[in-house]
Design a protein around this motif. Sequence first.
Motif, PDB file in Angstrom:
ATOM      1  N   VAL B  98       0.808  -1.260  -0.009  1.00  0.00           N
ATOM      2  CA  VAL B  98      -0.003  -0.070  -0.084  1.00  0.00           C
ATOM      3  C   VAL B  98       0.895   1.168  -0.160  1.00  0.00           C
ATOM      4  CG1 VAL B  98      -1.962   0.875   1.156  1.00  0.00           C
ATOM      5  CG2 VAL B  98      -1.397  -1.388   1.614  1.00  0.00           C
ATOM      6  N   PRO B  99       0.688   2.101  -1.077  1.00  0.00           N
ATOM      7  CA  PRO B  99       1.506   3.592  -0.845  1.00  0.00           C
ATOM      8  C   PRO B  99       1.382   4.033   0.668  1.00  0.00           C
ATOM      9  CG  PRO B  99      -0.147   3.594  -2.748  1.00  0.00           C
ATOM     10  CD  PRO B  99      -0.295   1.978  -1.858  1.00  0.00           C
ATOM     11  N   ARG B 100       2.271   4.869   0.900  1.00  0.00           N
ATOM     12  CA  ARG B 100       2.208   5.643   2.198  1.00  0.00           C
ATOM     13  C   ARG B 100       2.752   4.826   3.392  1.00  0.00           C
ATOM     14  NH1 ARG B 100      -2.670   8.933   4.406  1.00  0.00           N
ATOM     15  NH2 ARG B 100      -3.197   6.998   5.672  1.00  0.00           N
ATOM     16  N   VAL B 101       2.801   3.481   3.210  1.00  0.00           N
ATOM     17  CA  VAL B 101       3.504   2.475   4.550  1.00  0.00           C
ATOM     18  C   VAL B 101       4.795   2.458   4.502  1.00  0.00           C
ATOM     19  CG1 VAL B 101       3.105   0.669   5.840  1.00  0.00           C
ATOM     20  CG2 VAL B 101       1.302   1.382   4.483  1.00  0.00           C
ATOM     21  N   PRO B 102       5.562   3.061   5.710  1.00  0.00           N
ATOM     22  CA  PRO B 102       7.024   3.118   5.535  1.00  0.00           C
ATOM     23  C   PRO B 102       7.486   1.719   5.429  1.00  0.00           C
ATOM     24  CG  PRO B 102       6.119   3.721   7.694  1.00  0.00           C
ATOM     25  CD  PRO B 102       5.029   3.647   6.766  1.00  0.00           C
ATOM     26  N   THR B 103       8.641   1.690   4.948  1.00  0.00           N
ATOM     27  CA  THR B 103       9.333   0.538   4.855  1.00  0.00           C
ATOM     28  C   THR B 103       9.512  -0.496   6.094  1.00  0.00           C
ATOM     29  OG1 THR B 103      10.673   1.483   3.109  1.00  0.00           O
ATOM     30  CG2 THR B 103      11.513  -0.597   3.957  1.00  0.00           C
ATOM     31  N   LEU B 104       9.656   0.133   7.101  1.00  0.00           N
ATOM     32  CA  LEU B 104       9.904  -0.429   8.516  1.00  0.00           C
ATOM     33  C   LEU B 104       8.612  -0.891   8.796  1.00  0.00           C
ATOM     34  CD1 LEU B 104      12.282  -0.836  10.430  1.00  0.00           C
ATOM     35  CD2 LEU B 104      11.242   1.320  11.622  1.00  0.00           C
ATOM     36  N   LYS B 105       7.406  -0.468   8.447  1.00  0.00           N
ATOM     37  CA  LYS B 105       6.152  -0.931   9.072  1.00  0.00           C
ATOM     38  C   LYS B 105       5.874  -2.193   7.803  1.00  0.00           C
ATOM     39  CE  LYS B 105       3.469   0.638  12.198  1.00  0.00           C
ATOM     40  NZ  LYS B 105       2.976   1.968  12.329  1.00  0.00           N
ATOM     41  N   VAL B 106       6.417  -2.102   6.573  1.00  0.00           N
ATOM     42  CA  VAL B 106       6.065  -3.100   5.619  1.00  0.00           C
ATOM     43  C   VAL B 106       6.681  -4.290   6.117  1.00  0.00           C
ATOM     44  CG1 VAL B 106       6.461  -4.036   3.451  1.00  0.00           C
ATOM     45  CG2 VAL B 106       5.550  -1.821   3.816  1.00  0.00           C
ATOM     46  N   VAL B 107       8.011  -4.196   6.624  1.00  0.00           N
ATOM     47  CA  VAL B 107       8.744  -5.522   7.187  1.00  0.00           C
ATOM     48  C   VAL B 107       8.087  -6.074   8.319  1.00  0.00           C
ATOM     49  CG1 VAL B 107      10.811  -6.297   7.813  1.00  0.00           C
ATOM     50  CG2 VAL B 107      10.803  -4.544   5.778  1.00  0.00           C
ATOM     51  N   ALA B 108       7.808  -5.088   9.235  1.00  0.00           N
ATOM     52  CA  ALA B 108       7.340  -5.678  10.691  1.00  0.00           C
ATOM     53  C   ALA B 108       5.945  -6.161  10.527  1.00  0.00           C
ATOM     54  CB  ALA B 108       7.487  -4.383  11.512  1.00  0.00           C
ATOM     55  N   LEU B 122       9.248  -3.676  15.416  1.00  0.00           N
ATOM     56  CA  LEU B 122       9.911  -2.635  14.734  1.00  0.00           C
ATOM     57  C   LEU B 122      11.699  -3.003  14.960  1.00  0.00           C
ATOM     58  CD1 LEU B 122       7.978   0.684  15.146  1.00  0.00           C
ATOM     59  CD2 LEU B 122       7.948  -0.989  13.165  1.00  0.00           C
ATOM     60  N   GLU B 123      12.025  -3.617  16.155  1.00  0.00           N
ATOM     61  CA  GLU B 123      13.320  -3.862  16.257  1.00  0.00           C
ATOM     62  C   GLU B 123      13.841  -4.914  15.599  1.00  0.00           C
ATOM     63  OE1 GLU B 123      15.214  -5.230  20.453  1.00  0.00           O
ATOM     64  OE2 GLU B 123      14.078  -3.453  20.650  1.00  0.00           O
ATOM     65  N   MET B 124      12.987  -5.850  15.457  1.00  0.00           N
ATOM     66  CA  MET B 124      13.355  -6.912  14.546  1.00  0.00           C
ATOM     67  C   MET B 124      13.414  -6.688  12.972  1.00  0.00           C
ATOM     68  SD  MET B 124      13.551 -10.323  14.609  1.00  0.00           S
ATOM     69  CE  MET B 124      13.893 -11.565  13.321  1.00  0.00           C
ATOM     70  N   LEU B 128      16.704  -6.771  10.426  1.00  0.00           N
ATOM     71  CA  LEU B 128      16.692  -7.431   9.233  1.00  0.00           C
ATOM     72  C   LEU B 128      17.181  -6.618   8.019  1.00  0.00           C
ATOM     73  CD1 LEU B 128      13.967  -9.778   9.588  1.00  0.00           C
ATOM     74  CD2 LEU B 128      16.033 -10.527   8.696  1.00  0.00           C
ATOM     75  N   LEU B 129      16.348  -5.071   7.996  1.00  0.00           N
ATOM     76  CA  LEU B 129      16.855  -4.206   7.057  1.00  0.00           C
ATOM     77  C   LEU B 129      18.353  -3.812   7.156  1.00  0.00           C
ATOM     78  CD1 LEU B 129      13.546  -1.979   7.158  1.00  0.00           C
ATOM     79  CD2 LEU B 129      14.560  -3.431   5.530  1.00  0.00           C
ATOM     80  N   GLU B 130      18.864  -3.677   8.297  1.00  0.00           N
ATOM     81  CA  GLU B 130      20.472  -3.606   8.409  1.00  0.00           C
ATOM     82  C   GLU B 130      21.301  -4.525   7.754  1.00  0.00           C
ATOM     83  OE1 GLU B 130      21.251  -1.769  11.880  1.00  0.00           O
ATOM     84  OE2 GLU B 130      23.070  -0.895  10.623  1.00  0.00           O
ATOM     85  N   GLU B 131      20.630  -5.989   8.181  1.00  0.00           N
ATOM     86  CA  GLU B 131      21.614  -6.978   7.789  1.00  0.00           C
ATOM     87  C   GLU B 131      21.489  -6.979   6.078  1.00  0.00           C
ATOM     88  OE1 GLU B 131      20.478 -10.804   9.299  1.00  0.00           O
ATOM     89  OE2 GLU B 131      22.016 -11.827   8.259  1.00  0.00           O
TER      90      GLU B 131
END
Lengths: 256, 230
Positions: B98-108, B122-124, B128-131
């Motif tokens: 969905v447009p508008r949703v930040p990457t971090l939220k998409v992953v979490a 969000l920490e998890m 993962l994004l860092e790795e």
Amino acid sequence: MTPLLKVENLKKNYGTQIGCSGISFNLHPGEVMGIVGESGSGKSTLLNCLAGHLQPDEGSVFYNTKTDGLVDTILMNEPDRRMLGRTDWAFVHQNPRDGLRMSISAGGNVGERLMAVGERHYGHIRENALSWIDQVEISTDRIDDRPSTFSGGMQQRLQIARNLVTGPRLVFMDEPTGGLDVSVQARLLDLLRNLVIKMNLSAIIVTHDLAVVRLLADRLMVMKSGHVIESGLTDQVLDDPQHAYTQLLVSSVLQV
Amino acid sequence: MIQLKSVSKKFKLFNQQNAIIPVIENANLNVNPGECVALVGASGSGKSTLMRMIYGNYLATSGSILVDGINLTKAEPREILEVRKRKLGYVSQFLRVVPRVPTLKVVAEPLLSIGKPEAESLEMAEALLEELNIPKKLWQLSPTTFSGGEQQRVNIARGFCYAFPALLLDEPTASLDKENRDIVISLINRAKNKGTAIVGIFHDQHARELICDREIEVKKFTPDRNGSDA
């Protein structure tokens, strides 16, 4: 698990013309169901029968009330059904003018639903209205303005705030994004999606826009000429449609 | 963990001369926890169709598909959604958000949807994004404008955020450079070691050798369409 809504063999004719016929399904708590089909396929007739706005000719609509369990809402007396419509149920109209009072303030529109269920403390009502106006992304300094001064997208979001303020469990939506431009549609859909998840709402959404159901609905019913011709998991029905009409419908969507 | 019993699939195209296209016939497959099976075959042989049937996205014409003992071919939509939430993950080739949703939220999101606390989820996702080498300044943006490789890594992060007991991977290393490919491979191997059952399509021979325990020729499930197959 007891379903929230249990529909059995619902039928509504307009004279000899079929409105909808032979409709049966169960809706469980937290489930969002989309009803799709072309104009005149009976989607809105069905929705209005479910929400108690139209009297069906045959069949029953059982709703799992908080106090008495499953109750047939068609045989219910009018005051009880109206109470249900003000508390447990919500109805979002395609045209916000049908769901709002255009000549009272935005805050008044939200507050009216609260007063209808017995809230009398003005401070609480205003506080609650402010919080909801903020949640649907309308600037809170517009609370005293009339919806007639709002844009179409804002009016639609205000209608949603007015409907959700009483914490309903079941929301009926008739083309909630119809008539809005595309950028406003995306915003409204994202908002609705988050509210549905956050409040664990069940919803029945009538639309002819397949993108809307792909985003919002867990499952789909496809209607044609008053009958349900196919139903199932949303992405399954859209990606692997089994009925000739559904295949036509899905393949008719223009790719952007 | 993932079990296919004499699964068949025919597509019937009503609006195109009622053509009937048999794609899969009598497919049998059994994937144990901690095992990775690669589906191999030419394009059009039915690899993706098979994967989509396992995910409940396509209906099987006959046979049964079990994920952790639940028969998806007979399940209600809400039961399939529950399986997808807790048991069966799917990393597709393309990210759909969905447009508008930040990457971090998409992953979490997979963690949030099963009710994990927001901070923990969000920490998890951050880890993962860092790795996966997604620059930190992009985390608060929607991935819709990211490059192909970045989108794919976001998609992978999302698929591995929750430890699904069963996972479907559709070319997870396709548009990645060598360095990122190795990171993804190690991520997959870690999940395997924790007991995740994996079915995947890997065109990348190198990745396949490093990850997969078995290869299944999809061709052996493909019906002889016009006699020219031999």
